[in-house]
Motif scaffolding. Sequence first.
Motif, mmCIF file in Angstrom:
data_model
loop_
_atom_site.group_PDB
_atom_site.id
_atom_site.type_symbol
_atom_site.label_atom_id
_atom_site.label_comp_id
_atom_site.label_asym_id
_atom_site.label_seq_id
_atom_site.Cartn_x
_atom_site.Cartn_y
_atom_site.Cartn_z
ATOM 1 N N GLY A 7 2.928 10.297 12.130
ATOM 2 C CA GLY A 7 1.850 9.875 11.239
ATOM 3 C C GLY A 7 0.645 10.792 11.225
ATOM 4 N N SER B 169 -7.035 0.171 10.469
ATOM 5 C CA SER B 169 -6.413 0.912 9.376
ATOM 6 C C SER B 169 -5.694 2.161 9.868
ATOM 7 C CB SER B 169 -7.448 1.283 8.309
ATOM 8 O OG SER B 169 -7.944 0.134 7.713
ATOM 9 N N THR B 170 -5.007 2.026 10.968
ATOM 10 C CA THR B 170 -4.276 3.171 11.495
ATOM 11 C C THR B 170 -3.090 3.490 10.594
ATOM 12 O OG1 THR B 170 -2.972 1.682 12.858
ATOM 13 C CG2 THR B 170 -4.897 2.712 13.882
ATOM 14 N N LYS B 171 -2.725 4.751 10.584
ATOM 15 C CA LYS B 171 -1.602 5.172 9.779
ATOM 16 C C LYS B 171 -0.294 4.885 10.518
ATOM 17 C CE LYS B 171 -3.176 9.362 9.294
ATOM 18 N NZ LYS B 171 -3.312 10.763 8.919
ATOM 19 N N ASP C 164 0.809 -1.220 0.000
ATOM 20 C CA ASP C 164 0.000 0.000 0.000
ATOM 21 C C ASP C 164 0.847 1.277 0.000
ATOM 22 O OD1 ASP C 164 0.951 -0.487 2.514
ATOM 23 O OD2 ASP C 164 -0.941 -0.132 3.548
ATOM 24 N N GLN D 8 3.354 8.959 1.717
ATOM 25 C CA GLN D 8 2.524 7.755 1.711
ATOM 26 C C GLN D 8 2.429 7.227 3.141
ATOM 27 O OE1 GLN D 8 1.463 5.955 -1.479
ATOM 28 N NE2 GLN D 8 1.600 8.155 -1.851
ATOM 29 N N PHE D 9 1.262 6.693 3.476
ATOM 30 C CA PHE D 9 1.074 6.151 4.815
ATOM 31 C C PHE D 9 0.571 4.721 4.713
ATOM 32 C CE2 PHE D 9 0.873 10.674 5.323
ATOM 33 C CZ PHE D 9 1.578 10.892 6.497
ATOM 34 N N PRO D 10 1.301 3.768 5.306
ATOM 35 C CA PRO D 10 0.826 2.379 5.278
ATOM 36 C C PRO D 10 -0.501 2.266 6.023
ATOM 37 C CG PRO D 10 2.772 2.603 6.675
ATOM 38 C CD PRO D 10 2.555 3.928 6.015
ATOM 39 N N ARG D 11 -1.384 1.413 5.522
ATOM 40 C CA ARG D 11 -2.725 1.287 6.108
ATOM 41 C C ARG D 11 -2.933 -0.037 6.821
ATOM 42 N NH1 ARG D 11 -5.505 5.984 6.487
ATOM 43 N NH2 ARG D 11 -4.978 7.266 4.707
ATOM 44 N N GLY E 276 -0.095 13.208 9.109
ATOM 45 C CA GLY E 276 -0.616 13.419 7.765
ATOM 46 C C GLY E 276 -0.572 14.852 7.274
#
Length: 200
Positions: free
Chosen positions: A92, A114-116, A34, A106-109, A94
């Motif tokens: 994180g 689904s926390t960043k 992701d 980009q932030f992994p989900r 954003g």
Amino acid sequence: MSSVRMKFLCDLDRCIDCDGCSVACDSGHELALDVRRRRVITLNEGIPGKEFSTSMACMHCTDAPCAQVCPVNCFYIREDAIVLHDKNTCIGCGYCLYACPFGAPQFPRGGIFSTKGAMDKCTMCAGGPEETNSKEEFHIYGQNRIAEGKVPLCAAMCATKALLVGESTEVDRIYRDRVVARKYSRGASQTPSTYPGNAW
């Protein structure tokens, strides 16, 4: 500060939308599914004569809007103007994603809710704050090809050499020579030296 400034430039007349640059980046840095540090976008798709593709990633802006809004100062700019960040400092939030005009952060989900996680972005294959070419640096940021004297993976894998990277005056000279030789140009997407962010 050093007079050397590294930059990316994508020659729009050469990009063929093959995605070789993004696949090389994903694979070489062993990125999560992701997270996309680089992607190819096509504009004016289906419109004859107006359709073109370009390879996009962090443009390592002079003013780096991401760094300006980061509440924990996880960004830092090297002498050669490559914009890097410290994932161990990132919280994180954003903010950088909203500030970046290129959508580079980009932030992994992962996770149940689904926390960043910590932000990820193109490092121009220059690693991070950990010891150069250490296992930890590779695990967190991927291969540090700049320290090895190599060009970033994306540019190395570009089949048409549309994606140029290197010292800005040399990249500009190569692009100008191409335009003169072919006698036309649709333009280039590149690191903005005077991005409007300077006036923000």
